[in-house]
Design an enzyme around this catalytic site. Structure first.
Site, PDB file in Angstrom:
ATOM      1  N   PRO A  27       0.867  -1.232  -0.142  1.00  8.44           N
ATOM      2  CA  PRO A  27      -0.027   0.064  -0.153  1.00  8.44           C
ATOM      3  C   PRO A  27       0.875   1.193   0.019  1.00  8.44           C
ATOM      4  CG  PRO A  27      -0.851  -1.576   1.600  1.00  8.44           C
ATOM      5  CD  PRO A  27       0.351  -2.326   1.142  1.00  8.44           C
ATOM      6  N   CYS A  28       0.227   2.289  -0.886  1.00  7.54           N
ATOM      7  CA  CYS A  28       1.197   3.298  -0.931  1.00  7.54           C
ATOM      8  C   CYS A  28       0.513   4.754  -0.021  1.00  7.54           C
ATOM      9  CB  CYS A  28       0.925   3.767  -2.518  1.00  7.54           C
ATOM     10  SG  CYS A  28      -0.686   4.407  -2.937  1.00  7.54           S
ATOM     11  N   GLN A  29      -0.507   4.553   0.662  1.00  8.90           N
ATOM     12  CA  GLN A  29      -0.993   5.610   1.135  1.00  8.90           C
ATOM     13  C   GLN A  29       0.031   6.169   2.287  1.00  8.90           C
ATOM     14  OE1 GLN A  29      -2.546   2.571   0.618  1.00  8.90           O
ATOM     15  NE2 GLN A  29      -4.829   3.269   0.104  1.00  8.90           N
ATOM     16  N   PHE A  31       3.033   6.736   2.069  1.00  8.23           N
ATOM     17  CA  PHE A  31       4.261   7.203   1.511  1.00  8.23           C
ATOM     18  C   PHE A  31       3.713   8.438   0.679  1.00  8.23           C
ATOM     19  CE2 PHE A  31       4.786   2.677   1.801  1.00  8.23           C
ATOM     20  CZ  PHE A  31       5.536   2.580   2.731  1.00  8.23           C
ATOM     21  N   SER A  32       2.446   8.377   0.134  1.00 13.32           N
ATOM     22  CA  SER A  32       1.960   9.216  -0.954  1.00 13.32           C
ATOM     23  C   SER A  32       1.912  10.683  -0.475  1.00 13.32           C
ATOM     24  CB  SER A  32       0.573   8.786  -1.269  1.00 13.32           C
ATOM     25  OG  SER A  32       0.035   9.879  -2.121  1.00 13.32           O
TER      26      SER A  32
END
Length: 168
Positions: A27-29, A31-32
């Site tokens: 999941p990228c949340q 680091f986004s």
């Protein structure tokens, strides 16, 4: 669900005993740049679970994907006592925050598991999308596979990558 995947459950579902490639986008949340960038403090931070699955399954290749923000994201860190200076009354110590970028964490975790790893930043427009949207790809190969190492020596693409690594 990566949190429940085990080597045994994978082998039961697929019937396969060896795995050539594990590919996944954790999941990228966390680091986004569009979010709060809480990193490991975010409950969606699943890199440790992906690493656990890699450790258990031991594929020859790992391909991980995430947002471009992972390159500039610094992990939450602890203060570390790094030195002191004696005064007349007592010794004064100072602290420093030990920081590591998430991209470094992912690479060093894979290297500790015996992989040679290279991150690549590839914008979506490089493959024809009408927008930039940077993606970071972690490409890792098991160092323990002698046949793959020999293949690198005869493959001009690998020689190019190795040359770039030595210049950096």
């Amino acid at each position: 669900d990566i949190r429940t995947l085990t080597k045994e459950s994978y082998h039961e579902r697929t019937g396969l005993r060896t795995v050539d490639v594990i590919s996944g986008g954790f999941p990228c949340q966390p680091f986004s740049v569009a979010g709060k960038r809480r990193g490991a403090a975010d409950d969606r931070y699943l890199w440790p679970e992906m690493l656990r699955a890699i450790r258990e399954i031991q594929p020859t290749w790992v391909i991980g994907e995430n947002v471009g923000g992972i390159i500039s994201m610094v992990q939450p860190c602890d203060e570390v006592e790094v030195g002191g200076q004696a005064s007349l009354l007592e010794e004064d110590y100072f602290t420093q925050k030990d920081q590591e970028y998430v991209v470094e964490t992912v690479c060093s975790d894979l290297e500790r598991e015996g992989y040679s790893v290279q991150p690549f930043l590839i914008p979506a427009c490089a493959i024809g999308a009408p927008h930039r949207r940077d993606r970071v790809w972690f490409v890792a190969n098991s160092k323990g596979d002698d046949n793959r190492k020999q293949g690198r020596e005869h493959n001009p693409k690998w020689k190019t990558i190795e040359r770039r690594e030595t210049k950096v």
